[in-house]
Design a protein around this motif. Structure first.
Motif, short mmCIF file in Angstrom:
data_model
loop_
_atom_site.label_atom_id
_atom_site.label_comp_id
_atom_site.label_asym_id
_atom_site.label_seq_id
_atom_site.Cartn_x
_atom_site.Cartn_y
_atom_site.Cartn_z
N ASN A 158 0.81 -1.23 0.00
CA ASN A 158 0.00 0.00 0.00
C ASN A 158 0.84 1.27 0.00
OD1 ASN A 158 -2.40 -1.54 0.25
ND2 ASN A 158 -1.98 -1.81 2.43
N GLY A 159 2.16 1.12 0.16
CA GLY A 159 3.03 2.31 0.19
C GLY A 159 2.85 3.12 1.46
N ALA A 160 2.23 2.52 2.48
CA ALA A 160 1.93 3.34 3.67
C ALA A 160 1.78 2.50 4.93
CB ALA A 160 0.61 4.10 3.44
N ILE A 161 2.14 3.12 6.04
CA ILE A 161 1.73 2.66 7.37
C ILE A 161 0.80 3.74 7.89
CG2 ILE A 161 2.50 2.28 9.76
CD1 ILE A 161 5.09 1.09 8.66
N LEU A 162 -0.38 3.32 8.34
CA LEU A 162 -1.33 4.29 8.89
C LEU A 162 -1.32 4.21 10.40
CD1 LEU A 162 -4.48 3.66 6.63
CD2 LEU A 162 -2.55 5.23 6.27
N GLY A 163 -1.61 5.30 11.06
CA GLY A 163 -1.69 5.28 12.52
C GLY A 163 -2.12 6.63 13.04
N ALA A 164 -2.14 6.72 14.36
CA ALA A 164 -2.53 7.98 15.02
C ALA A 164 -1.57 8.26 16.17
CB ALA A 164 -3.97 7.88 15.53
N ALA A 165 -0.32 7.85 15.97
CA ALA A 165 0.68 7.95 17.05
C ALA A 165 1.54 9.21 16.92
CB ALA A 165 1.56 6.71 17.05
N TYR A 231 -8.47 7.34 11.99
CA TYR A 231 -7.77 6.05 11.92
C TYR A 231 -8.76 4.91 12.17
CZ TYR A 231 -4.20 2.46 13.03
OH TYR A 231 -3.45 1.32 13.06
N ALA A 232 -9.59 5.06 13.22
CA ALA A 232 -10.57 4.02 13.53
C ALA A 232 -11.54 3.85 12.35
CB ALA A 232 -11.33 4.38 14.81
N ARG A 233 -11.99 4.97 11.78
CA ARG A 233 -12.92 4.89 10.64
C ARG A 233 -12.27 4.18 9.46
NH1 ARG A 233 -14.70 10.04 11.59
NH2 ARG A 233 -13.27 10.92 10.05
N THR A 234 -10.99 4.48 9.22
CA THR A 234 -10.27 3.86 8.10
C THR A 234 -10.16 2.35 8.31
OG1 THR A 234 -9.02 5.90 7.89
CG2 THR A 234 -8.14 3.98 6.74
N LEU A 235 -9.85 1.95 9.56
CA LEU A 235 -9.73 0.52 9.86
C LEU A 235 -11.06 -0.18 9.63
CD1 LEU A 235 -7.52 0.68 13.11
CD2 LEU A 235 -6.82 -0.22 10.87
N GLY A 239 -12.45 -3.40 7.02
CA GLY A 239 -13.11 -4.62 7.48
C GLY A 239 -12.86 -4.97 8.94
N VAL A 240 -12.13 -4.11 9.66
CA VAL A 240 -11.90 -4.35 11.09
C VAL A 240 -13.20 -4.02 11.84
CG1 VAL A 240 -10.51 -3.64 13.10
CG2 VAL A 240 -9.45 -3.77 10.83
N SER A 241 -13.55 -4.80 12.87
CA SER A 241 -14.79 -4.54 13.60
C SER A 241 -14.68 -3.17 14.29
CB SER A 241 -15.03 -5.63 14.64
OG SER A 241 -14.10 -5.47 15.71
N GLU A 242 -15.85 -2.53 14.50
CA GLU A 242 -15.86 -1.20 15.14
C GLU A 242 -15.12 -1.22 16.46
OE1 GLU A 242 -18.15 1.75 14.89
OE2 GLU A 242 -19.12 1.26 12.97
N GLY A 243 -15.42 -2.26 17.28
CA GLY A 243 -14.84 -2.33 18.62
C GLY A 243 -13.33 -2.43 18.58
N LEU A 248 -7.60 -0.24 18.67
CA LEU A 248 -6.32 0.01 18.00
C LEU A 248 -6.01 1.50 17.94
CD1 LEU A 248 -6.44 -2.60 15.07
CD2 LEU A 248 -5.07 -2.69 17.16
N ALA A 249 -7.03 2.30 17.62
CA ALA A 249 -6.81 3.75 17.56
C ALA A 249 -6.48 4.29 18.95
CB ALA A 249 -8.04 4.44 16.99
N ASP A 250 -7.17 3.75 19.93
CA ASP A 250 -6.90 4.16 21.32
C ASP A 250 -5.46 3.80 21.73
OD1 ASP A 250 -7.87 4.79 24.20
OD2 ASP A 250 -7.02 2.76 24.33
N SER A 251 -4.98 2.66 21.26
CA SER A 251 -3.61 2.25 21.60
C SER A 251 -2.61 3.24 21.02
CB SER A 251 -3.33 0.84 21.09
OG SER A 251 -4.21 -0.08 21.70
#
Ligand SMILES: NC(=O)c1ccc[n+]([C@@H]2O[C@H](COP(=O)([O-])OP(=O)(O)OC[C@H]3O[C@@H](n4cnc5c(N)ncnc54)[C@H](OP(=O)(O)O)[C@@H]3O)[C@@H](O)[C@H]2O)c1
Length: 288
Positions: A158-165, A231-235, A239-243, A248-251
């Motif tokens: 994907n040419g990317a690492i996504l996160g909120a860190a 980040y959570a919305r993107t995950l 296909g990642v579950s909402e919970g 993951l975003a909280d982490s």
């Protein structure tokens, strides 16, 4: 007269439990002194073939735990990966170990669990409290982030690492390092009452990680920093579950508070070598 410890490992068909049993064998613990506690013995035929005793044990079924812990002196208790009443599952394991007369429980907690505001820390804080109340001697293996949490082949694709860190650092290490630390604790004396903050020697940002993946793969890979909500919305879109996306975003928000970083070198001290360099962990992930 000293007796040879009988060492049991829960989650023995999971990644960390399995690696820890192999590390115990590597350290010279005889297979006959090892017990693999598993939900499904059919998945543990490789362990049985190594001479390790395989016993069925389900965190949700206290009767199986009591029987499986009979005669066990030291227990590696791997935290559950099932979030359905995780603290209740953990209480079942600790109470069964107490009833079975286990001498030492080593529990896989979370780095900086006592001061962490991460959602993931809550169950670990509750479990640490149950351990304290249980009266059973225990060791806290407060594991930091696994390097394997990052899908680095996916990052190349994907040419990317996504996160909120943001540009905050963490000290990840591969599971193998944490497994060797657990094996060191289980196979030597003097660890009761200790809390080990376990993490890699190197502090890196996710931009550092992306740069290393780009360097090794020869492909453009960049870190894209998002807000925790984005980040959570993107995950969820992937296909990642909402919970789980929220966790993951909280982490990553925890990373911005420094909760997955530490200056302590407990991990390298326990394993008797520097932790696996990030360059090597990236190489392993890209060639796996
Ligand atoms: N530090 C980190 O970065 C990080 C990342 C992910 C997870 N973790 C935590 O660390 C733990 C170990 O990591 P891992 O990579 O080894 O995870 P894993 O491969 O998913 O292994 C988890 C193990 O827990 C067992 N388990 C789940 N529910 C159980 C139950 N009701 N009774 C008995 N066993 C049960 C699973 O049994 P089966 O083999 O039968 O499925 C599995 O063996 C995870 O469970 C999680 O709590 C930490």
């Amino acid at each position: 007269m000293t007796t040879t410890p009988i060492i049991a490992v829960t989650g023995a068909t999971g990644h960390l439990g399995h690696l820890t049993l192999q590390a115990l064998l590597e350290r010279g613990v005889p297979a006959g002194n090892l017990v693999a506690l598993v939900r499904d013995p059919a998945k543990a035929s490789d362990l049985a073939a190594q001479g390790i005793q395989v016993r069925q044990a389900d965190y949700k079924q206290p009767g199986t735990l009591r029987a499986a812990l009979s005669g066990v002196t030291r227990l590696l208790f791997v935290s559950s990966n099932d979030f359905d009443d995780r603290v209740g599952q953990h209480r079942n394991v600790i109470e069964a170990a107490r009833d079975a007369g286990v001498d030492l429980i080593a529990y896989t907690s979370l780095l900086n669990a006592d001061r962490s505001g991460m959602i993931l820390a809550g169950d670990h804080q509750a479990t640490e409290a149950i351990l304290r109340e249980s009266g059973v001697p225990f060791t806290l293996l407060r594991n930091g982030w696994y390097t394997e949490n990052y899908d680095l082949k996916g990052a190349v694709k994907n040419g990317a690492i996504l996160g909120a860190a943001g540009n905050h650092a963490l000290n990840p290490a591969p599971r193998q390092d944490y497994a060797e630390a657990a094996a060191a604790v289980l196979s030597s004396d003097g660890h009761a009452g200790q809390t080990y903050e376990l993490a890699g020697d190197e502090a890196i940002t996710l931009a550092d990680l992306a740069a290393e993946v780009a360097r090794q793969s020869g492909q453009p890979v960049a870190y894209h920093d998002l807000s925790a909500e984005e980040y959570a919305r993107t995950l969820v879109g992937f296909g990642v579950s909402e919970g789980f996306a929220h966790v993951l975003a909280d982490s990553d928000t925890g990373i911005t508070r420094g909760e997955l970083a530490t200056d302590r070198r407990d991990l390298s001290r326990l394993i008797g070598r520097p932790t696996t360099p990030v360059t090597q962990a990236v190489q392993a992930a890209l060639t796996a």
